[in-house]
Design an enzyme around this catalytic site. Structure first.
Site, mmCIF file in Angstrom:
data_model
loop_
_atom_site.group_PDB
_atom_site.id
_atom_site.type_symbol
_atom_site.label_atom_id
_atom_site.label_comp_id
_atom_site.label_asym_id
_atom_site.label_seq_id
_atom_site.Cartn_x
_atom_site.Cartn_y
_atom_site.Cartn_z
ATOM 1 N N GLN A 38 0.827 -1.214 0.000
ATOM 2 C CA GLN A 38 0.000 0.000 0.000
ATOM 3 C C GLN A 38 0.864 1.269 0.000
ATOM 4 O O GLN A 38 0.464 2.301 0.547
ATOM 5 C CB GLN A 38 -0.950 0.003 1.206
ATOM 6 C CG GLN A 38 -2.191 -0.841 1.000
ATOM 7 C CD GLN A 38 -3.043 -0.379 -0.191
ATOM 8 O OE1 GLN A 38 -2.960 0.775 -0.644
ATOM 9 N NE2 GLN A 38 -3.849 -1.275 -0.731
ATOM 10 N N SER A 39 2.030 1.209 -0.614
ATOM 11 C CA SER A 39 2.934 2.368 -0.613
ATOM 12 C C SER A 39 2.347 3.554 -1.370
ATOM 13 O O SER A 39 2.013 3.455 -2.551
ATOM 14 C CB SER A 39 4.262 1.954 -1.262
ATOM 15 O OG SER A 39 5.015 3.096 -1.605
ATOM 16 N N ASN A 40 2.239 4.676 -0.663
ATOM 17 C CA ASN A 40 1.836 5.929 -1.321
ATOM 18 C C ASN A 40 2.912 6.362 -2.305
ATOM 19 O O ASN A 40 2.624 6.900 -3.370
ATOM 20 C CB ASN A 40 1.649 7.040 -0.287
ATOM 21 C CG ASN A 40 0.535 6.744 0.698
ATOM 22 O OD1 ASN A 40 -0.587 6.490 0.299
ATOM 23 N ND2 ASN A 40 0.858 6.771 1.979
#
Ligand SMILES: *Cc1c(COP(=O)(O)O)cnc(C)c1O
Length: 346
Positions: A75-77
């Site tokens: 879920q890396s921005n």
């Protein structure tokens, strides 16, 4: 940035707005609180990595890259912002994601998939070797005659740092335009680059002759760690600053008195990163921070995420209540909304 040796792409909508929250959160002057909406850097691009990518991807283009390799959590921005920026620019994104194929859903990951980013899944225990993994991927592209450019996690490196040098200049311009001196600027610390960039901006502009004068050099920069111990982040910030100091000509163009040794010695004294708000660690929601975020949403309509900004804002309000931040404070909203939409793993 008007400087020699560094180019900047225009990716985000800058300057981002600053909104006063004082009354909405029940504070009374002289205590005042503002929020800088770096989550408004763009729709698909929302968040703090966009500023860093304006410099990192300019360097990539200058080197003739056609592929960009970077890494992060499912879920890396940061990975999502990199993938979007790549597609804006006609570059191919290749993401190294820590996690299992099929386990990530929604949120940032959904956007990565929509963009058809190339994804290599690695086990989270491979984290210590991720730079080697990216280097291997780069070599594989090069063997095929393609030029690849690698960006470390969070674009928290010497070049990415210039994004928040520029971010700091924006904050100073806002201060000058509104006649608002600040006692403290507060930001989440996740891989250290945002804090390091602000710190470098503080050094360059707060002390430059003829620079913006609104007490800039007296403003404290307070980082709230959302994962590792603050002491580790301090070391990380100093390492990033050291890397930035290799862009010597660009730094001299911003402030002719720039001196790398003095900058590092100043940072060593002044870096202020706070422990106590990490909860159980990276990406694990903390109930007090979640409660505080829900309260802010109800009072103001502003949404924070549980991984970064929720913890940082909870830290800010706690320190404010203790009288530990002075009276005029700015919070940098670094984004995270898509992560908030993403399903939790496990
Ligand atoms: C990456 C990130 C941060 C942390 O910034 P660093 O520069 O990595 O310290 C804070 N907030 C959000 C929403 C992020 O995505």
């Amino acid at each position: 940035m008007d400087s020699k040796g560094l180019s900047r792409l225009s990716l985000g909508n800058y300057p981002t707005p600053v909104v006063e929250l004082t009354t909405a959160v029940g504070l009374k002057p002289p205590q005042r609180l503002w929020i800088k909406r770096d989550d408004f850097s763009g729709m698909e691009l929302s968040g703090n990595k966009t500023r860093k990518l304006e410099y990192a991807l300019a360097e990539a283009k200058a080197q003739g890259a056609s592929v960009i390799i970077t890494a992060g959590a499912i879920q890396s921005n940061h990975c999502r912002q990199t993938a979007v920026a790549c597609r804006y620019l006609g570059l191919k994104p290749h993401l190294v994601l820590f996690g299992e194929e099929g386990k990530g859903q929604g949120g940032n990951f959904l956007i990565d998939q929509s963009l058809e980013a190339e994804i290599t899944y690695v086990h989270p225990s491979d984290y210590p070797r991720y730079l080697d993994l990216m280097a291997d991927l780069k070599m594989a592209y090069e063997a095929k005659g393609e030029t690849a450019y690698t960006i470390p996690i969070g674009a928290s490196n010497g070049i990415g740092n210039f994004g928040y040098v520029e971010g700091y200049r924006e904050i100073l311009q806002w201060q000058e335009g509104t006649g608002t001196p600040l006692d403290a600027i507060v930001v989440a610390v996740g891989s250290g680059g945002t804090y390091a960039g602000l710190r470098l901006g503080h050094y360059l502009y707060g002390r430059s002759p003829g620079a913006i004068k609104v007490g800039a050099d007296k403003t404290r920069l307070v980082g709230i760690s959302i994962s590792s111990p603050a002491a580790d982040f301090k070391a990380r910030v100093l390492a990033i600053l050291k890397e930035s100091s290799h862009y010597h000509e660009a730094l001299k163009a911003l402030n002719p008195e720039f001196d790398p040794a003095h900058m590092l010695a100043t940072a060593e004294k002044e870096v202020e990163i706070v422990d106590g708000f990490q909860g159980a660690g990276y990406a694990i929601a903390d109930s007090q921070a979640v409660e505080r975020s829900q309260w802010l949403a109800k009072e103001t309509g502003i949404i924070l995420d549980p991984v970064y900004t929720g913890k940082a804002f909870h830290g800010l309000m706690t320190l404010l209540d203790q009288g530990a931040l002075g009276s005029q404070v700015l919070f940098v909203h670094t984004g995270g909304l898509f992560g908030f939409f993403g399903h939790k793993e496990g």
